[in-house]
Design an enzyme around this catalytic site. Structure first.
Site, short mmCIF file in Angstrom:
data_model
loop_
_atom_site.label_atom_id
_atom_site.label_comp_id
_atom_site.label_asym_id
_atom_site.label_seq_id
_atom_site.Cartn_x
_atom_site.Cartn_y
_atom_site.Cartn_z
N ASN A 443 -49.43 -23.89 -101.52
CA ASN A 443 -48.16 -24.63 -101.33
C ASN A 443 -47.58 -24.35 -100.04
O ASN A 443 -46.89 -23.25 -100.36
CB ASN A 443 -47.43 -24.90 -102.67
CG ASN A 443 -46.16 -25.54 -102.38
OD1 ASN A 443 -46.17 -26.39 -101.32
ND2 ASN A 443 -45.07 -25.66 -103.14
N LYS A 445 -45.09 -25.21 -98.32
CA LYS A 445 -43.83 -25.73 -98.29
C LYS A 445 -43.67 -26.12 -96.96
O LYS A 445 -44.49 -26.73 -96.18
CB LYS A 445 -42.90 -24.65 -98.86
CG LYS A 445 -43.24 -24.22 -100.11
CD LYS A 445 -42.23 -23.26 -100.84
CE LYS A 445 -43.00 -23.02 -102.11
NZ LYS A 445 -42.03 -22.13 -102.99
N HIS A 530 -41.86 -30.59 -108.00
CA HIS A 530 -41.61 -29.02 -107.82
C HIS A 530 -40.13 -28.71 -107.85
O HIS A 530 -39.37 -29.88 -107.57
CB HIS A 530 -41.97 -28.83 -106.35
CG HIS A 530 -42.20 -27.39 -106.00
ND1 HIS A 530 -40.86 -26.71 -105.79
CD2 HIS A 530 -43.08 -26.33 -105.83
CE1 HIS A 530 -41.30 -25.40 -105.61
NE2 HIS A 530 -42.45 -25.02 -105.70
N GLU A 532 -38.08 -27.19 -106.02
CA GLU A 532 -37.18 -27.26 -105.06
C GLU A 532 -37.00 -28.74 -104.86
O GLU A 532 -35.79 -29.06 -104.35
CB GLU A 532 -38.01 -26.64 -103.83
CG GLU A 532 -37.92 -25.17 -104.04
CD GLU A 532 -39.17 -24.66 -103.40
OE1 GLU A 532 -40.03 -25.07 -102.33
OE2 GLU A 532 -39.49 -23.19 -103.61
N GLU A 602 -44.00 -23.50 -113.55
CA GLU A 602 -43.58 -22.64 -112.66
C GLU A 602 -42.07 -22.30 -112.80
O GLU A 602 -41.36 -23.08 -112.69
CB GLU A 602 -43.51 -23.47 -111.09
CG GLU A 602 -44.89 -23.74 -110.81
CD GLU A 602 -44.73 -23.91 -109.31
OE1 GLU A 602 -45.86 -23.11 -108.49
OE2 GLU A 602 -43.68 -24.53 -108.53
N GLY A 608 -40.89 -17.46 -105.39
CA GLY A 608 -40.28 -16.94 -104.30
C GLY A 608 -39.20 -15.80 -104.63
O GLY A 608 -38.88 -15.22 -103.57
N SER A 648 -44.46 -16.30 -107.52
CA SER A 648 -44.83 -15.03 -107.23
C SER A 648 -46.24 -14.66 -107.61
O SER A 648 -46.36 -13.37 -107.91
CB SER A 648 -43.77 -14.17 -107.57
OG SER A 648 -42.45 -14.37 -106.97
P1 PGA Z 1 -44.24 -18.50 -104.75
O1 PGA Z 1 -43.88 -20.29 -104.87
O2 PGA Z 1 -45.86 -18.46 -104.99
O3 PGA Z 1 -43.80 -18.22 -103.55
O4 PGA Z 1 -43.35 -17.89 -105.63
C1 PGA Z 1 -44.55 -20.89 -105.90
C2 PGA Z 1 -44.32 -22.57 -105.75
O5 PGA Z 1 -43.21 -22.58 -105.52
O6 PGA Z 1 -45.15 -23.21 -105.89
#
Ligand code: PGA
Length: 686
Positions: A443, A445, A530, A532, A602, A608, A648
């Protein structure tokens, strides 16, 4: 990840749990003693001469001791957490009030919290409760987040064992004598020596506090014997010593019918003396009359002394003699020391040369046939009756073993010792029974220009070519990349996903991109839900449900994200959160539609941040999610659904996470931005 607040709650849980278990058990060892203590507290309202007063105090003793033990046991095991935490706050609040009352009104000299094993003054008890009350509140505040040793399905077994165990344990200690005797008259004690020693200590203390009063010039002063004044002072008088703090342990002063104290004679006699103790004959059990009478007759013929020891009136004694045919002589003693000497009613205490060599409840007296053998043993030099057998607490021991096994299992899971076994046991099952796929999805982003995106796909294609893959590979990219990278990826194992799509099919929605457009660009997947997008673009359940429907209607596979925020995890609400997210969105789909969805768990606190859920945490919640799917759509669909982990996830933790039976791959953010970091994650499936 465990927050400081939860660590505090865990520590508080262990402390309150252990104190409750220890104090409950120490009291349960001696239910009669606890009932007597309750009687002391209730003395202003409960007259102990009432026939049913001992029944009331005994019932309260059972309820209190068992309740205290069970609260501690449940807290330590982590079962019925909220209920136990609530009750323990109520318990400590009540105890704080009682100890405040006992400090002010002084009904008892020793609180009795720990039975006769540990003595605390009312002030110490109040301080103890003032410490435990806030601790129990800390437990209650985070009760749901506390670790538990047994699942909801298993918890009945340790719960039932603990309840039945403590009740049986108390009943045994009540009928027989306490398993452990914490009072000064325990078997083995040389009563003659112990009393002599206590007397001399008391004498010494009194002597030390004796003062000599002298007078000079109208002033009177007290002097110690070592420090007498010169002859200018005139002796006035001796002020006798007193020591209010000293509490005598022994109060053994039986009197014969003429009022002569005969403790000396009993304790110095080298032979065997049997004392049948009962504070009041009118309340004594008539359960073992034959055994008692036989014991008396045989004792006489063997030259032993045998006395009844009681605080009963002459009428009571006469009634007892009439009722049971008792012809043994009676000695008189106060009821309190009799109760301290033996808890049974009546009970037998045997002295030989001043030493206590046996104590028995009337239910444990030798039978008529055994009496001769028993009496002969008492004469054997050095013979002391064996301690009561631990077997009376077998159910509690079984509970203790279960508790230890629970702890071992908990730590084995934590330390991943069970991972190896899980792999062996679950994987073949998973492969055989389910159609679900292993998936590693990137992903990006809002990262990468179009040129950087196409360069990444070319590089990944090359890296994967000729490799035997054990998972599907998907790249989630911004809209403007889709057409280019989809055509680049054609003929390769790489699938392309959009990171979003509109919640409208088409029309005047400036700036939006519909599911149909995404599909027309060559993408086969779309990431929806997601965190976000939920957090920054206000996407709620209604919008997401619409997006999922449109995606499915246009032949796209939704990769649907769910997960809790940090505060929810800390409050232990993560199971509930994912359940609500699913119920509000995907669970409106038909089984056929749902069968096309990929799920991604998640945890928002891990995205992140560099914090990852441990593999045990991931497995625990993935299994929970799959369980929810089983309930909603049945075993087959639940088994076939891929549930990815995101947050992560990287090359170093992917293998362990993916090895969990319910983790079917990952949704990768940061580590999907370079082939170098992404490739090892794909290779984690091998
Ligand atoms: P990350 O993000 O691996 O950077 O923690 C995962 C995601 O948002 O899908």
């Amino acid at each position: 990840m465990i927050s400081p607040r939860l660590i505090l709650a865990e520590i508080a849980r262990v402390l309150t749990g252990v104190v409750l278990i220890v104090s409950g058990l120490l009291k349960a060892i001696d239910p009669v003693g606890s009932a007597l203590k309750i009687g002391e507290y209730l003395a202003p309202v409960l007259d102990e001469r009432w026939a049913w007063s001992s029944l009331i105090t005994l019932t309260l003793s059972f309820v209190l001791c068992a309740g205290e033990f069970l609260l501690g046991a449940f807290l330590l095991m982590g079962i019925y957490r909220r209920l136990s935490a609530r009750l323990s706050v109520a318990f400590f609040a009540g105890m704080t009030l009682i100890s405040l009352y006992s400090l002010l009104a002084d009904p008892v000299s020793d609180c009795g919290c720990f039975g006769d094993a540990i003595h605390l003054t009312p002030l110490e008890t109040l301080l103890k409760n003032l410490l435990l009350l806030p601790l129990s509140y800390l437990v209650l505040r985070d009760a749901r987040g506390l670790r538990h040793l047994y699942s909801r399905r298993e918890r009945w077994l340790p719960a039932v064992l603990a309840v039945v165990g403590i009740v049986v344990f108390m009943e045994r200690n009540y009928r027989h004598l306490p398993l452990v005797d914490f009072r000064p008259y325990r078997v083995g004690t040389n009563l003659g020596e112990a009393i002599a020693e206590e007397d001399s200590t008391l004498q010494a203390r009194l002597l030390a506090s004796t003062r000599y009063l002298y007078e000079r010039g109208g002033v009177t002063k007290a002097f110690t014997p070592e420090n007498l004044p010169d002859s200018s002072w005139h002796f006035v008088r001796v002020q006798d010593g007193e020591d209010a703090t000293y509490r005598a342990k022994y109060d053994f002063a039986p009197m014969d019918s003429l009022g002569n104290v005969c403790s000396e004679a009993l304790l110095t006699d080298p032979g065997v003396t049997l004392l049948l103790l009962a504070p009041h004959w009118s309340r004594a059990s008539e359960g073992s009359i034959d055994e008692i009478n036989e014991l008396y007759t045989q004792s006489l013929s063997m030259g032993y002394r045998f006395y009844g020891v009681t605080a009963s009136s002459a009428e009571e004694i006469a009634a007892w003699r009439y009722l049971t045919g008792a012809s043994y002589p009676m000695l008189h003693m106060d009821a309190t020391p009799i109760r301290t000497m033996i808890r049974a009613y009546p009970g037998l205490l045997v002295l030989r040369g001043g030493q206590i060599i046996d104590k028995r409840s009337y239910v444990d007296l030798p039978t008529v046939e055994e009496v001769t053998h028993y009496l002969h043993r008492l004469r054997e030099p050095g013979y002391i009756a064996p301690a009561p057998s631990l077997a009376r607490s077998y159910l509690l021991l079984a509970w203790g073993i279960l508790l230890i096994l629970g702890f071992l299992r908990f730590w084995a899971r934590k330390l991943h010792l069970t991972l190896y076994l899980k792999k062996r046991i679950h994987y073949p099952y998973k492969r055989k029974r389910s159609m679900r796929k292993n998936i590693v999805a990137g992903n990006w982003k809002m990262n990468k220009t179009l040129q950087e995106g196409t360069a990444f796909i070319s590089e990944l294609k090359t890296a994967l070519s000729g490799k035997a893959l054990h998972c599907e590979v998907i790249i989630g990219a911004p809209f403007i990349h889709l057409a280019s990278i989809a055509s680049l990826a054609e003929g390769s194992p790489i699938g392309i996903a959009a990171e979003n799509c509109a919640d409208k099919a088409e029309g005047a929605y400036t700036g939006e991109v519909s599911a149909a457009m995404v599909a027309s660009a060559g993408a086969r997947y779309v990431i929806l839900g997601h965190s976000e997008r939920r957090a920054y673009y206000g996407e709620d359940n209604a919008i997401l449900t619409e997006k999922v429907r449109l995606a499915l209607a246009n032949g796209l596979t939704p990769i649907f994200c769910i997960g809790e925020v940090k505060e929810e995890r800390e409050a232990g609400k993560h199971f509930q959160v994912v359940e609500e997210q699913l119920a509000g969105t995907l669970f409106s789909l038909s089984p056929e539609e749902f069968g096309k969805v990929i799920l991604a768990y998640e945890p928002v606190w891990a995205i992140g941040t560099g914090l990852t859920a441990t593999s045990a945490q991931a497995q625990e919640i993935h299994a929970h999610i799959r369980h929810l799917l089983v309930k909603k759509y049945g075993e087959q669909i639940a088994n076939d659904c891929s549930i990815l982990y995101g947050g992560s996830c990287n090359a170093s933790n992917a293998a362990e996470l993916f090895a969990q039976p319910d983790v079917d791959g990952g949704l990768i953010g940061g580590a999907s931005l370079s082939v170098e970091k992404f490739l090892p994650i794909i290779e984690a499936f091998h």
